[in-house]
Design an enzyme around this catalytic site. Structure first.
Site, mmCIF file in Angstrom:
data_model
loop_
_atom_site.group_PDB
_atom_site.id
_atom_site.type_symbol
_atom_site.label_atom_id
_atom_site.label_comp_id
_atom_site.label_asym_id
_atom_site.label_seq_id
_atom_site.Cartn_x
_atom_site.Cartn_y
_atom_site.Cartn_z
ATOM 1 N N ASP A 27 32.278 48.882 -36.250
ATOM 2 C CA ASP A 27 32.429 47.709 -37.123
ATOM 3 C C ASP A 27 31.668 46.546 -36.494
ATOM 4 O O ASP A 27 31.113 46.669 -35.401
ATOM 5 C CB ASP A 27 33.925 47.365 -37.304
ATOM 6 C CG ASP A 27 34.195 46.697 -38.656
ATOM 7 O OD1 ASP A 27 33.542 45.677 -38.966
ATOM 8 O OD2 ASP A 27 35.055 47.201 -39.403
ATOM 9 N N LEU A 37 25.680 47.165 -39.656
ATOM 10 C CA LEU A 37 25.115 48.226 -40.507
ATOM 11 C C LEU A 37 24.214 47.682 -41.610
ATOM 12 O O LEU A 37 23.690 48.459 -42.409
ATOM 13 C CB LEU A 37 26.242 49.070 -41.108
ATOM 14 C CG LEU A 37 27.105 49.822 -40.078
ATOM 15 C CD1 LEU A 37 28.302 50.472 -40.763
ATOM 16 C CD2 LEU A 37 26.279 50.866 -39.350
ATOM 17 N N TYR A 138 26.709 45.894 -56.185
ATOM 18 C CA TYR A 138 27.861 46.699 -55.743
ATOM 19 C C TYR A 138 27.901 48.033 -56.489
ATOM 20 O O TYR A 138 28.014 49.098 -55.882
ATOM 21 C CB TYR A 138 29.155 45.913 -55.974
ATOM 22 C CG TYR A 138 30.358 46.574 -55.346
ATOM 23 C CD1 TYR A 138 30.598 46.471 -53.979
ATOM 24 C CD2 TYR A 138 31.258 47.316 -56.117
ATOM 25 C CE1 TYR A 138 31.694 47.085 -53.388
ATOM 26 C CE2 TYR A 138 32.354 47.934 -55.539
ATOM 27 C CZ TYR A 138 32.567 47.806 -54.173
ATOM 28 O OH TYR A 138 33.651 48.431 -53.594
HETATM 29 P P1 NAD Z 1 37.554 45.295 -45.805
HETATM 30 O O1 NAD Z 1 36.740 44.069 -45.946
HETATM 31 O O2 NAD Z 1 38.990 45.169 -45.474
HETATM 32 O O3 NAD Z 1 36.880 46.280 -44.742
HETATM 33 C C1 NAD Z 1 35.497 46.499 -44.722
HETATM 34 C C2 NAD Z 1 35.047 46.633 -43.280
HETATM 35 O O4 NAD Z 1 33.625 46.843 -43.286
HETATM 36 C C3 NAD Z 1 35.336 45.374 -42.446
HETATM 37 O O5 NAD Z 1 36.012 45.699 -41.246
HETATM 38 C C4 NAD Z 1 33.946 44.819 -42.198
HETATM 39 O O6 NAD Z 1 33.819 44.110 -40.954
HETATM 40 C C5 NAD Z 1 33.099 46.084 -42.233
HETATM 41 N N1 NAD Z 1 31.705 45.709 -42.454
HETATM 42 C C6 NAD Z 1 31.217 44.897 -43.413
HETATM 43 N N2 NAD Z 1 29.908 44.673 -43.221
HETATM 44 C C7 NAD Z 1 29.558 45.369 -42.114
HETATM 45 C C8 NAD Z 1 28.338 45.520 -41.391
HETATM 46 N N3 NAD Z 1 27.221 44.873 -41.763
HETATM 47 N N4 NAD Z 1 28.338 46.310 -40.307
HETATM 48 C C9 NAD Z 1 29.475 46.940 -39.891
HETATM 49 N N5 NAD Z 1 30.658 46.816 -40.521
HETATM 50 C C10 NAD Z 1 30.697 46.032 -41.614
HETATM 51 O O7 NAD Z 1 37.358 46.084 -47.167
HETATM 52 P P2 NAD Z 1 38.017 47.416 -47.783
HETATM 53 O O8 NAD Z 1 38.522 47.042 -49.114
HETATM 54 O O9 NAD Z 1 38.888 48.105 -46.826
HETATM 55 O O10 NAD Z 1 36.683 48.253 -48.025
HETATM 56 C C11 NAD Z 1 36.414 49.487 -47.411
HETATM 57 C C12 NAD Z 1 35.505 50.271 -48.337
HETATM 58 O O11 NAD Z 1 36.222 50.569 -49.528
HETATM 59 C C13 NAD Z 1 34.241 49.520 -48.748
HETATM 60 O O12 NAD Z 1 33.139 50.403 -48.725
HETATM 61 C C14 NAD Z 1 34.548 49.102 -50.168
HETATM 62 O O13 NAD Z 1 33.396 48.959 -50.953
HETATM 63 C C15 NAD Z 1 35.414 50.264 -50.633
HETATM 64 N N6 NAD Z 1 36.240 49.940 -51.795
HETATM 65 C C16 NAD Z 1 37.199 48.980 -51.716
HETATM 66 C C17 NAD Z 1 37.954 48.703 -52.849
HETATM 67 C C18 NAD Z 1 39.032 47.641 -52.849
HETATM 68 O O14 NAD Z 1 39.537 47.285 -53.929
HETATM 69 N N7 NAD Z 1 39.444 47.131 -51.712
HETATM 70 C C19 NAD Z 1 37.725 49.403 -54.041
HETATM 71 C C20 NAD Z 1 36.744 50.388 -54.070
HETATM 72 C C21 NAD Z 1 36.011 50.650 -52.933
#
Ligand code: NAD
Length: 239
Positions: A27, A37, A138
């Site tokens: 992360d 990333l 997205y």
């Molecule tokens: P979150 O923001 O809680 O976690 C995302 C993590 O990704 C964070 O720890 C962040 O630091 C890390 N991250 C972001 N940019 C980064 C980078 N450049 N390099 C390394 N790490 C990086 O979000 P979440 O909701 O837990 O999301 C996790 C996944 O689930 C994502 O891919 C998101 O698109 C997907 N998702 C989430 C939802 C939702 O409603 N929460 C719905 C569908 C899909």
């Protein structure tokens, strides 16, 4: 495990550690491997960092992601699409078990034929997208990620490594919360699921844990909507 520091990723880490697994988190911060990333160099550093800590991997989850609300939509594609695919490919030679990519139910907003990532034209398409650029980036990024996973099934299957996607709907995480507080908040609030609540990170983690494990031994190239029934409600004849 990319995106290990927050939300769904942190829930997966907890579930796997409760099973006694050693987990290498990747992360931006608060992880065993800190890497960005969103850049090619950061993706290489992530792969090298994981390989430096673990020569062989039983499993891999690419979960790091940015939501539609972030100011620069190009970053969404870099992290959600390239940040996932390049880590999958970079760690594939070290994988012995299974991998899961976290896509999104938003992938259905785009057809692959209309996805500018399919033609390498996302920069020009974003320049024309105006106020919807974040949402489009997205959806394109997650649509392209699922296609990339499906296109790897022959090579990965032959190597004995399973690869699947999960596509969550709205899940209560910091990413969703940030979206609710943005100008996209009303659109997110209007998203209705037949199960009338948002998902919990632990519920997504539970499916990912199952897909990584031996009970899922014949599941490969599949996509699991985990959205409280929204996709079936909105697209009953498309699957
Ligand atoms: P979150 O923001 O809680 O976690 C995302 C993590 O990704 C964070 O720890 C962040 O630091 C890390 N991250 C972001 N940019 C980064 C980078 N450049 N390099 C390394 N790490 C990086 O979000 P979440 O909701 O837990 O999301 C996790 C996944 O689930 C994502 O891919 C998101 O698109 C997907 N998702 C989430 C939802 C939702 O409603 N929460 C719905 C569908 C899909």
């Amino acid at each position: 495990m990319t995106g290990s520091a927050s939300g769904i990723g942190a829930a997966v880490v907890s579930a796997l550690r409760a099973d006694g697994r050693d987990v290498v988190g990747v992360d931006l911060r608060d992880a065993e491997v800190c890497a960005d990333l969103s850049t090619a160099d950061g993706r290489r550093a992530a792969v090298d960092g994981v390989l430096g800590l673990a020569g062989e991997l039983d499993g891999l989850v690419v979960c790091a992601g940015l939501g539609p609300h972030v100011p620069d939509p190009r970053q969404i594609i870099e992290v959600n699409y390239r940040g996932a695919v390049e880590v999958l490919d970079g760690l594939f030679p070290a994988l012995r078990g299974a991998a899961v990519a976290v896509s999104s139910s938003a992938l259905t907003m785009t057809k692959w034929a209309d996805n500018p990532i399919s033609r390498g034209e996302e920069a020009a398409a974003l320049a024309e997208a105006g106020e919807y650029a974040g949402h489009l980036a997205y959806s394109w990024s997650k649509n392209a990620l699922t296609v990339a996973v499906r296109r790897r099934v022959a090579e990965w299957g032959a190597a004995g490594v399973r690869l699947n996607t999960v596509a969550p709907g709205a899940v209560d995480t910091p990413l969703l919360q940030a979206g609710l507080e943005s100008r996209f908040g009303d659109a997110i609030r209007s998203y209705q699921a037949p199960i009338p609540r948002r998902g919990r990170p632990e519920e997504i983690a539970s499916l990912i844990r199952y897909l990584l494990g031996p009970d899922a031994g014949y599941i490969h190239g599949a996509q699991f909507m985990i959205d409280g029934g929204s996709d079936a409600l909105m697209r009953p004849t498309e699957f």
